[in-house]
Design an enzyme around this catalytic site. Structure first.
Site, PDB file in Angstrom:
ATOM      1  N   HIS A 202      -7.823  -2.178  14.175  1.00  0.00           N
ATOM      2  CA  HIS A 202      -7.759  -0.712  14.159  1.00  0.00           C
ATOM      3  C   HIS A 202      -8.503  -0.190  15.382  1.00  0.00           C
ATOM      4  CE1 HIS A 202      -8.580   3.175  11.582  1.00  0.00           C
ATOM      5  NE2 HIS A 202      -8.056   3.442  12.754  1.00  0.00           N
TER       6      HIS A 202
ATOM      7  N   THR B 135     -14.760   3.345   6.408  1.00  0.00           N
ATOM      8  CA  THR B 135     -13.491   2.714   6.724  1.00  0.00           C
ATOM      9  C   THR B 135     -12.414   3.721   6.348  1.00  0.00           C
ATOM     10  OG1 THR B 135     -12.050   0.837   6.220  1.00  0.00           O
ATOM     11  CG2 THR B 135     -13.567   1.529   4.489  1.00  0.00           C
ATOM     12  N   THR B 136     -11.148   3.330   6.394  1.00  0.00           N
ATOM     13  CA  THR B 136     -10.087   4.280   6.101  1.00  0.00           C
ATOM     14  C   THR B 136     -10.116   4.608   4.607  1.00  0.00           C
ATOM     15  OG1 THR B 136      -8.849   3.096   7.767  1.00  0.00           O
ATOM     16  CG2 THR B 136      -7.643   4.718   6.482  1.00  0.00           C
TER      17      THR B 136
ATOM     18  N   ASP C 144     -11.509  -6.163  12.245  1.00  0.00           N
ATOM     19  CA  ASP C 144     -12.368  -5.055  12.675  1.00  0.00           C
ATOM     20  C   ASP C 144     -13.857  -5.331  12.457  1.00  0.00           C
ATOM     21  OD1 ASP C 144     -10.026  -3.685  13.165  1.00  0.00           O
ATOM     22  OD2 ASP C 144     -10.227  -2.311  11.471  1.00  0.00           O
ATOM     23  N   HIS C 145     -14.161  -5.913  11.304  1.00  0.00           N
ATOM     24  CA  HIS C 145     -15.579  -6.031  10.972  1.00  0.00           C
ATOM     25  C   HIS C 145     -16.290  -7.114  11.757  1.00  0.00           C
ATOM     26  CE1 HIS C 145     -15.313  -2.798   8.308  1.00  0.00           C
ATOM     27  NE2 HIS C 145     -14.557  -3.406   7.416  1.00  0.00           N
TER      28      HIS C 145
ATOM     29  N   GLU D 107      -3.522  -0.850  13.801  1.00  0.00           N
ATOM     30  CA  GLU D 107      -3.767   0.331  12.956  1.00  0.00           C
ATOM     31  C   GLU D 107      -4.228   1.453  13.855  1.00  0.00           C
ATOM     32  OE1 GLU D 107      -6.585   0.113   9.807  1.00  0.00           O
ATOM     33  OE2 GLU D 107      -5.605  -1.636   8.967  1.00  0.00           O
TER      34      GLU D 107
ATOM     35  N   GLU E 218       2.438   0.798   3.786  1.00  0.00           N
ATOM     36  CA  GLU E 218       1.360  -0.048   3.284  1.00  0.00           C
ATOM     37  C   GLU E 218       0.734   0.710   2.128  1.00  0.00           C
ATOM     38  OE1 GLU E 218      -1.251  -2.059   6.018  1.00  0.00           O
ATOM     39  OE2 GLU E 218      -2.939  -1.872   4.634  1.00  0.00           O
TER      40      GLU E 218
ATOM     41  N   ARG F 197      -9.883   2.653  16.756  1.00  0.00           N
ATOM     42  CA  ARG F 197     -10.239   4.006  16.323  1.00  0.00           C
ATOM     43  C   ARG F 197     -10.502   4.907  17.524  1.00  0.00           C
ATOM     44  NH1 ARG F 197     -12.317   4.710  10.898  1.00  0.00           N
ATOM     45  NH2 ARG F 197     -13.188   6.606  11.797  1.00  0.00           N
TER      46      ARG F 197
ATOM     47  N   ARG G 138     -15.527   2.695  17.206  1.00  0.00           N
ATOM     48  CA  ARG G 138     -16.764   2.230  16.585  1.00  0.00           C
ATOM     49  C   ARG G 138     -16.802   0.713  16.407  1.00  0.00           C
ATOM     50  NH1 ARG G 138     -16.348   4.703  10.590  1.00  0.00           N
ATOM     51  NH2 ARG G 138     -16.603   6.540  11.850  1.00  0.00           N
TER      52      ARG G 138
ATOM     53  N   ARG H  86     -25.040  -4.770  17.928  1.00  0.00           N
ATOM     54  CA  ARG H  86     -26.005  -5.267  18.902  1.00  0.00           C
ATOM     55  C   ARG H  86     -25.640  -4.918  20.356  1.00  0.00           C
ATOM     56  NH1 ARG H  86     -30.065  -9.267  19.310  1.00  0.00           N
ATOM     57  NH2 ARG H  86     -30.535  -8.515  17.221  1.00  0.00           N
TER      58      ARG H  86
ATOM     59  N   ASN I 142      -7.491  -8.618   8.970  1.00  0.00           N
ATOM     60  CA  ASN I 142      -8.067  -7.496   9.714  1.00  0.00           C
ATOM     61  C   ASN I 142      -9.433  -7.935  10.259  1.00  0.00           C
ATOM     62  OD1 ASN I 142      -9.738  -5.201  10.227  1.00  0.00           O
ATOM     63  ND2 ASN I 142      -8.235  -3.921   9.193  1.00  0.00           N
TER      64      ASN I 142
ATOM     65  N   HIS J 273      -6.419  -2.788   1.440  1.00  0.00           N
ATOM     66  CA  HIS J 273      -7.678  -2.047   1.334  1.00  0.00           C
ATOM     67  C   HIS J 273      -8.418  -2.455   0.059  1.00  0.00           C
ATOM     68  CE1 HIS J 273     -10.294   1.135   2.963  1.00  0.00           C
ATOM     69  NE2 HIS J 273     -10.792   1.040   1.745  1.00  0.00           N
TER      70      HIS J 273
HETATM   71  N1  PXP Z   1      -5.197  -1.665   5.527  1.00  0.00           N
HETATM   72  C1  PXP Z   1      -5.610  -0.528   6.124  1.00  0.00           C
HETATM   73  C2  PXP Z   1      -4.584   0.485   6.506  1.00  0.00           C
HETATM   74  C3  PXP Z   1      -6.978  -0.308   6.407  1.00  0.00           C
HETATM   75  O1  PXP Z   1      -7.363   0.826   7.012  1.00  0.00           O
HETATM   76  C4  PXP Z   1      -7.904  -1.309   6.055  1.00  0.00           C
HETATM   77  C5  PXP Z   1      -9.348  -1.105   6.349  1.00  0.00           C
HETATM   78  O2  PXP Z   1      -9.570  -1.115   7.705  1.00  0.00           O
HETATM   79  C6  PXP Z   1      -7.414  -2.488   5.459  1.00  0.00           C
HETATM   80  C7  PXP Z   1      -6.061  -2.626   5.185  1.00  0.00           C
HETATM   81  C8  PXP Z   1      -8.320  -3.603   5.105  1.00  0.00           C
HETATM   82  O3  PXP Z   1      -9.226  -3.200   4.131  1.00  0.00           O
HETATM   83  P1  PXP Z   1     -10.415  -4.136   3.717  1.00  0.00           P
HETATM   84  O4  PXP Z   1     -11.310  -4.267   4.928  1.00  0.00           O
HETATM   85  O5  PXP Z   1     -11.060  -3.407   2.592  1.00  0.00           O
HETATM   86  O6  PXP Z   1      -9.823  -5.459   3.329  1.00  0.00           O
END
Ligand code: PXP
Length: 246
Positions: free
Chosen positions: A47, A104-105, A9-10, A74, A155, A49, A53, A18, A7, A196
């Site tokens: 994801h 987060t979720t 996203d981060h 996602e 999941e 969103r 964000r 920034r 994932n 997660h």
């Molecule tokens: N699975 C789902 C459905 C999520 O929403 C997330 C967080 O975005 C993750 C997995 C990954 O979680 P983590 O970033 O804590 O590894």
């Protein structure tokens, strides 16, 4: 073999801190996805969103164009994002709950309480050739409902397990919930992913959960990547996952 979906996203979270609203900037989540694939990841998760964000629309289109593994989008079960997904055609969508204030979720989907709407989205996605996964807590009622929607995957939400591991309290109970959830889902013909809060410390415990197809991991990998680079961080996680025997 247990698969890893990374994932990213981060990576976008850092960029947006920034460069929000500027249509460019570093670090690039697409570059992180390609590095993850180069290190052996089996899929990329992003994801999109409703509040945009972190991941932006341009990111998911670029991911669709360049990644060679599977794209897992996602998303909330909302009209705007459904339309995007139907055009984008990721390999799979994972439907998640979305609240604006959460970091987060936070929790799983209430499938039992939204059966008709989720079944309708499942049908539209499958008709477009997109598989569907539902992100749910290891709760028998939700697993049963997930099967009734006709989804291909669930999941399992591992957040409570991860929290109990960090607190060193109630880990066995949380693992037992994941084990029986995976067994129930498997009996119902669902394929089982999990994710997660999984990290390099708690991952070995997840080997006790049967029938897992894929883990979706973001925060811990991106955090380690800051120190050692994305490829090394992904390889370290794959090494921990390799002994999984289902
Ligand atoms: N699975 C789902 C459905 C999520 O929403 C997330 C967080 O975005 C993750 C997995 C990954 O979680 P983590 O970033 O804590 O590894």
């Amino acid at each position: 073999m247990l698969k890893l979906g990374v994932n990213i996203d981060h990576v976008a979270t850092v960029r947006e801190a920034r460069y929000r609203g500027r249509g460019r900037g570093e670090p690039d989540p697409v570059a992180a996805a390609l590095a993850s694939e180069a290190a052996g990841a089996h899929g990329i998760t992003a994801h999109l969103r409703e509040d945009r964000r972190h991941i932006q629309d341009r990111d998911v289109w670029k991911l669709r164009e360049v990644i060679k593994t599977r794209l897992n989008l996602e998303m909330a079960n909302s009209a705007e994002i459904i339309e995007i997904a139907l055009k984008l055609r990721p390999d799979i969508v994972c439907l998640v709950p979305e609240r604006r204030q959460e970091v987060t979720t936070e929790g799983g989907l209430d499938v039992a309480g939204n059966l008709a709407a989720l079944t309708e989205t499942r049908r539209r996605m499958n008709d477009a050739g997109v598989e569907v996964s539902l992100f749910i807590a290891p709760d028998p009622e939700q697993i049963e409902a997930a099967a009734r929607t006709g989804a291909q995957f669930i999941e399992l939400h591992t957040g409570s397990f991860a929290e109990s591991f960090a607190a060193q309290a109630g880990v066995e109970e949380e693992l037992a919930r994941l084990v029986s959830g995976a067994e129930q889902a498997h009996r119902l013909g669902l394929r089982v992913n999990a994710g997660h809060g999984l990290n390099y410390d708690n991952l070995p415990w997840i080997h006790r959960v049967p029938h897992l197809v894929e883990l979706n991991i973001g925060h811990s990998i991106v955090s380690r990547a800051v120190m050692v680079g994305m490829e090394a961080a992904v390889r370290d996680m794959l090494r921990l996952m390799a002994p999984y025997r289902g």
